[in-house]
Design a protein around this motif. Sequence first.
Motif, PDB file in Angstrom:
ATOM      1  N   SER A  73       0.836  -1.203   0.000  1.00  0.00           N
ATOM      2  CA  SER A  73       0.000   0.000   0.000  1.00  0.00           C
ATOM      3  C   SER A  73       0.873   1.257   0.000  1.00  0.00           C
ATOM      4  O   SER A  73       0.398   2.339   0.334  1.00  0.00           O
ATOM      5  CB  SER A  73      -0.918   0.013   1.227  1.00  0.00           C
ATOM      6  OG  SER A  73      -1.858  -1.022   1.153  1.00  0.00           O
ATOM      7  N   THR A  95       3.910  -1.748  -9.559  1.00  0.00           N
ATOM      8  CA  THR A  95       3.130  -1.147 -10.648  1.00  0.00           C
ATOM      9  C   THR A  95       1.801  -1.862 -10.905  1.00  0.00           C
ATOM     10  O   THR A  95       0.962  -1.346 -11.640  1.00  0.00           O
ATOM     11  CB  THR A  95       3.946  -1.132 -11.952  1.00  0.00           C
ATOM     12  OG1 THR A  95       4.373  -2.476 -12.230  1.00  0.00           O
ATOM     13  CG2 THR A  95       5.148  -0.217 -11.832  1.00  0.00           C
ATOM     14  N   ALA A  96       1.588  -3.015 -10.294  1.00  0.00           N
ATOM     15  CA  ALA A  96       0.348  -3.782 -10.496  1.00  0.00           C
ATOM     16  C   ALA A  96      -0.720  -3.344  -9.496  1.00  0.00           C
ATOM     17  O   ALA A  96      -1.326  -4.154  -8.797  1.00  0.00           O
ATOM     18  CB  ALA A  96       0.632  -5.272 -10.383  1.00  0.00           C
ATOM     19  N   THR A  97      -0.970  -2.045  -9.441  1.00  0.00           N
ATOM     20  CA  THR A  97      -1.896  -1.495  -8.449  1.00  0.00           C
ATOM     21  C   THR A  97      -3.301  -2.072  -8.575  1.00  0.00           C
ATOM     22  O   THR A  97      -3.969  -2.276  -7.568  1.00  0.00           O
ATOM     23  CB  THR A  97      -1.957   0.035  -8.530  1.00  0.00           C
ATOM     24  OG1 THR A  97      -2.226   0.415  -9.876  1.00  0.00           O
ATOM     25  CG2 THR A  97      -0.661   0.672  -8.077  1.00  0.00           C
ATOM     26  N   GLU A  98      -3.732  -2.358  -9.802  1.00  0.00           N
ATOM     27  CA  GLU A  98      -5.080  -2.912  -9.981  1.00  0.00           C
ATOM     28  C   GLU A  98      -5.196  -4.299  -9.358  1.00  0.00           C
ATOM     29  O   GLU A  98      -6.222  -4.635  -8.770  1.00  0.00           O
ATOM     30  CB  GLU A  98      -5.482  -2.932 -11.463  1.00  0.00           C
ATOM     31  CG  GLU A  98      -4.751  -3.930 -12.343  1.00  0.00           C
ATOM     32  CD  GLU A  98      -3.282  -3.600 -12.645  1.00  0.00           C
ATOM     33  OE1 GLU A  98      -2.544  -4.532 -13.024  1.00  0.00           O
ATOM     34  OE2 GLU A  98      -2.860  -2.433 -12.492  1.00  0.00           O
ATOM     35  N   LYS A  99      -4.142  -5.092  -9.431  1.00  0.00           N
ATOM     36  CA  LYS A  99      -4.146  -6.427  -8.808  1.00  0.00           C
ATOM     37  C   LYS A  99      -4.182  -6.286  -7.287  1.00  0.00           C
ATOM     38  O   LYS A  99      -4.924  -6.990  -6.600  1.00  0.00           O
ATOM     39  CB  LYS A  99      -2.914  -7.237  -9.231  1.00  0.00           C
ATOM     40  CG  LYS A  99      -2.944  -7.717 -10.650  1.00  0.00           C
ATOM     41  CD  LYS A  99      -3.963  -8.814 -10.855  1.00  0.00           C
ATOM     42  CE  LYS A  99      -3.925  -9.354 -12.261  1.00  0.00           C
ATOM     43  NZ  LYS A  99      -5.085 -10.197 -12.567  1.00  0.00           N
ATOM     44  N   GLN A 101      -5.263  -3.721  -5.482  1.00  0.00           N
ATOM     45  CA  GLN A 101      -6.580  -3.212  -5.068  1.00  0.00           C
ATOM     46  C   GLN A 101      -7.643  -4.296  -5.156  1.00  0.00           C
ATOM     47  O   GLN A 101      -8.498  -4.406  -4.270  1.00  0.00           O
ATOM     48  CB  GLN A 101      -6.969  -1.999  -5.920  1.00  0.00           C
ATOM     49  CG  GLN A 101      -6.127  -0.783  -5.608  1.00  0.00           C
ATOM     50  CD  GLN A 101      -6.349   0.376  -6.576  1.00  0.00           C
ATOM     51  OE1 GLN A 101      -6.998   0.236  -7.607  1.00  0.00           O
ATOM     52  NE2 GLN A 101      -5.788   1.525  -6.241  1.00  0.00           N
ATOM     53  N   ALA A 102      -7.584  -5.120  -6.200  1.00  0.00           N
ATOM     54  CA  ALA A 102      -8.558  -6.205  -6.351  1.00  0.00           C
ATOM     55  C   ALA A 102      -8.413  -7.228  -5.222  1.00  0.00           C
ATOM     56  O   ALA A 102      -9.415  -7.746  -4.712  1.00  0.00           O
ATOM     57  CB  ALA A 102      -8.396  -6.881  -7.714  1.00  0.00           C
ATOM     58  N   SER A 105      -9.961  -5.783  -2.064  1.00  0.00           N
ATOM     59  CA  SER A 105     -11.431  -5.846  -2.154  1.00  0.00           C
ATOM     60  C   SER A 105     -11.934  -7.274  -1.992  1.00  0.00           C
ATOM     61  O   SER A 105     -12.907  -7.521  -1.281  1.00  0.00           O
ATOM     62  CB  SER A 105     -11.900  -5.295  -3.504  1.00  0.00           C
ATOM     63  OG  SER A 105     -11.607  -3.931  -3.597  1.00  0.00           O
TER      64      SER A 105
END
Length: 149
Positions: A73, A95-99, A101-102, A105
Amino acid sequence: MADWTVDYFGPELLTKDGKKSTKDALAGKTRIAIYFSAHWCPPCRGFTPTLGEFYEQLEEEDSSALAIVFASSDSDAHSFEEYYGSMPFFAVPFTATEKIQALGSRFGVRGIPALIVLDAADGSVKDADGRSTVSAAKGVTSKATGKWA
């Protein structure tokens, strides 16, 4: 190992030897833990050495028992690199922020540090509060792994 690991973490993980395919990095492990943490978080910086010692001890006892994947984070790459440098774990690339964050969640992470322990075979949750389990084990790895059986 099922394809869930690539879906969760992406095709590659960071290791202490550079990038490695997720499947190869996690092959042969019975449990995979996701460690949500950040350099700027004082409780995280307090727990990370405990988790690192626990992990290294468990690696000596049974190298197939657990892989830990750091999901950062941190807000900048320098902080990530400095903090990850103190860990013996794998990491989702910064750099894999979407992973990342997923993952947060998917597992309902509301605060850090958080340690979610999964069954490596199917990704099912073995322990939603691995942080408390590792802390309560006080260095006796069998207390934690027994709970994760």
